[in-house]
Enzyme design. Structure first.
Site, short mmCIF file in Angstrom:
data_model
loop_
_atom_site.label_atom_id
_atom_site.label_comp_id
_atom_site.label_asym_id
_atom_site.label_seq_id
_atom_site.Cartn_x
_atom_site.Cartn_y
_atom_site.Cartn_z
N GLU A 83 0.90 -1.16 -0.06
CA GLU A 83 0.06 0.15 -0.05
C GLU A 83 0.61 1.41 0.38
OE1 GLU A 83 -3.02 -1.94 3.14
OE2 GLU A 83 -1.93 -0.46 3.72
N CYS A 131 3.97 -5.79 15.92
CA CYS A 131 3.81 -4.87 16.48
C CYS A 131 1.85 -4.70 17.22
CB CYS A 131 3.57 -3.10 15.90
SG CYS A 131 5.02 -2.87 15.90
N LEU A 225 8.48 5.37 18.76
CA LEU A 225 8.26 4.77 20.48
C LEU A 225 6.76 4.35 21.18
CD1 LEU A 225 9.88 5.40 22.23
CD2 LEU A 225 9.83 7.57 22.71
N HIS A 226 5.49 4.69 21.17
CA HIS A 226 4.54 4.49 22.16
C HIS A 226 4.50 4.27 23.41
CE1 HIS A 226 3.90 4.31 17.65
NE2 HIS A 226 3.70 3.32 17.20
N CYS A 342 -1.89 2.53 8.05
CA CYS A 342 -0.71 0.79 7.81
C CYS A 342 -2.12 -0.47 7.73
CB CYS A 342 0.33 1.64 9.08
SG CYS A 342 1.48 0.31 9.33
N1 SAH Z 1 8.50 -0.27 10.96
C1 SAH Z 1 7.81 1.82 10.91
C2 SAH Z 1 7.18 1.85 9.61
C3 SAH Z 1 5.72 1.92 9.01
S1 SAH Z 1 4.50 2.42 10.59
C4 SAH Z 1 7.68 1.84 12.31
O1 SAH Z 1 6.93 0.63 12.72
O2 SAH Z 1 7.92 3.47 12.66
C5 SAH Z 1 4.21 4.12 10.79
C6 SAH Z 1 3.71 4.53 12.06
O3 SAH Z 1 2.16 3.76 11.93
C7 SAH Z 1 4.56 4.08 13.32
O4 SAH Z 1 4.38 4.30 13.77
C8 SAH Z 1 3.05 2.54 13.17
O5 SAH Z 1 3.19 2.27 14.71
C9 SAH Z 1 2.12 3.85 13.14
N2 SAH Z 1 0.86 2.85 13.08
C10 SAH Z 1 0.49 2.24 12.87
N3 SAH Z 1 -0.88 0.97 13.21
C11 SAH Z 1 -1.17 2.37 13.31
C12 SAH Z 1 -2.54 2.15 13.67
N4 SAH Z 1 -4.01 1.76 13.27
N5 SAH Z 1 -3.33 4.02 13.46
C13 SAH Z 1 -2.61 5.14 13.67
N6 SAH Z 1 -1.20 4.33 13.78
C14 SAH Z 1 -0.80 3.82 13.25
#
Ligand code: SAH
Length: 358
Positions: A83, A131, A225-226, A342
């Site tokens: 995507e 994740c 980071l989260h 994503c």
């Molecule tokens: N693997 C890399 C890049 C892809 S994800 C990374 O984790 O940084 C890009 C961002 O989207 C990441 O910060 C991820 O945690 C976030 N993300 C994933 N699912 C999401 C969702 N449902 N809502 C908001 N952000 C999300």
């Protein structure tokens, strides 16, 4: 466009060396096909159209949101889903994407400034990391994308619009496919996206961060980071067990030390999980305000157990960070009506999709 394949066929056709550059220049400026490349002999255009697929990707679905966001589900030649998203911002509304310079780029034909046009690209089909809140993380991992499969995502949007920013925040972990990602970054300036306006987002994959420190291209770094607390972060992002937080933070600080460019921290706001006052205080204590800038991300609901924090909770969290001197913004939510987060389009299994193994 597989430029390596193109090079082979041009040689096979006995073409002079400069043809490759001519074809690439057309493609990079948004030409819709070989037929449009009017400085090439007609017979050559026909021969190329027969021999070289114009894109390595096939468009499976395209969704257009009311706010101008366009999201595309592609498939690779071997049927893997990926995507990518184009986000268009009005002039003056350029904040919020998190990883851009925030400056508007480009001018329209009438001389007025156009808003930022930012791409979100994928580096892998699926993702090997798991994740817990991420739709891609719950899909089966496919494989790393090739440089041309990455560039072709951008070329697709270049045919729709001018583009000037790019973030590797689509599917996959870019640091686990860094050779191809960096090769793609070498090509993106020809499409209008300078390296300074390109950001690689990572879960905190330390070998990749260290390579980016050494990399001469001035690409930005964004860290997902989260959670400021190890135990919670490991729960949300199992990769934290492999690359513990203090080491990840140290690698990001080294990036800043070498590049003098702030590291963007992505922090997805999950209700009752990581959005409390205490957690904001801990986050502010963890991050050096000279080095990091926080982008709070409203959670795009997926079919996970999580729900997003309320706008009020997000604002309170942001306020607390700012009060402690940390630069913090809330990401504008784009394309929510089209499942633009994503992995969501590929995971949605809408009729017409292939079986993505989600
Ligand atoms: N693997 C890399 C890049 C892809 S994800 C990374 O984790 O940084 C890009 C961002 O989207 C990441 O910060 C991820 O945690 C976030 N993300 C994933 N699912 C999401 C969702 N449902 N809502 C908001 N952000 C999300």
């Amino acid at each position: 466009m597989d430029v390596d394949l193109l090079r082979e066929h041009l040689a096979d056709l006995g073409q002079p060396g400069y043809r490759l550059g001519q074809v690439w220049k057309w493609a990079a400026s948004g030409a819709p096909g070989f037929a449009a490349m009017t400085n090439l002999p007609l017979a050559l255009r026909d021969a190329l159209a027969e021999r070289v697929p114009f894109s390595t990707l096939t468009v499976e679905r395209e969704a257009r949101a009311r706010d101008g966001t366009v999201k595309v589900l592609f498939s690779t030649a071997d049927g893997r889903p990926i995507e990518a998203v184009l986000m268009r911002y009005e002039p003056g509304a350029a904040r919020g994407g998190g990883a851009g310079s925030g400056r508007e780029a480009g001018r329209r034909a009438d001389g007025r400034r156009a808003g930022r046009r930012s791409l979100c690209l994928s580096s892998q089909s699926g993702c090997p990391l798991t994740c817990s809140f991420c739709a891609t993380g719950r899909m089966k991992f496919g494989r790393n994308l090739t440089v041309w499969e990455i560039v072709d995502q951008a070329l697709h949007f270049r045919r729709l619009s001018e583009i000037d920013h790019c973030v590797f925040m689509g599917m996959g972990e870019p640091m686990m496919n860094l050779d191809a990602v960096l090769d793609a970054c070498r090509r993106l300036p020809d499409l209008g996206i300078t390296n300074r306006r390109t950001a690689i987002s990572t879960v905190g994959w330390i070998p990749g961060i260290r390579r980016l420190v050494q990399e001469p291209m001035p690409i930005r770094l964004a860290l997902s980071l989260h959670a400021a607390d190890e135990a919670l972060r490991s729960e949300l992002m199992p990769v934290n067990d492999r690359h513990p937080l203090p080491e990840v933070i140290a690698a990001c600080e080294a990036f800043y030390g070498a590049k003098r460019r702030k590291v963007f921290v992505e922090y997805v706001m999950l209700a009752g999980v990581n959005d409390s006052h205490v957690q904001a205080v801990a986050l502010a204590a963890l991050l050096d305000r000279r080095i990091f800038k926080v982008n709070l991300i409203p959670y795009n609901p997926t079919d996970s157990e999580f729900s997003g924090s309320s706008p009020r909770a997000i604002e309170a969290f942001r306020f607390e960070l700012e009060r402690r001197g940390l630069d913090a913004t809330v990401r504008l939510t784009r394309g929510r009506d089209i499942d633009a987060a994503c992995g969501q389009l590929a995971a949605s299994g809408t009729p017409g999709d292939r079986d993505h193994g989600a």
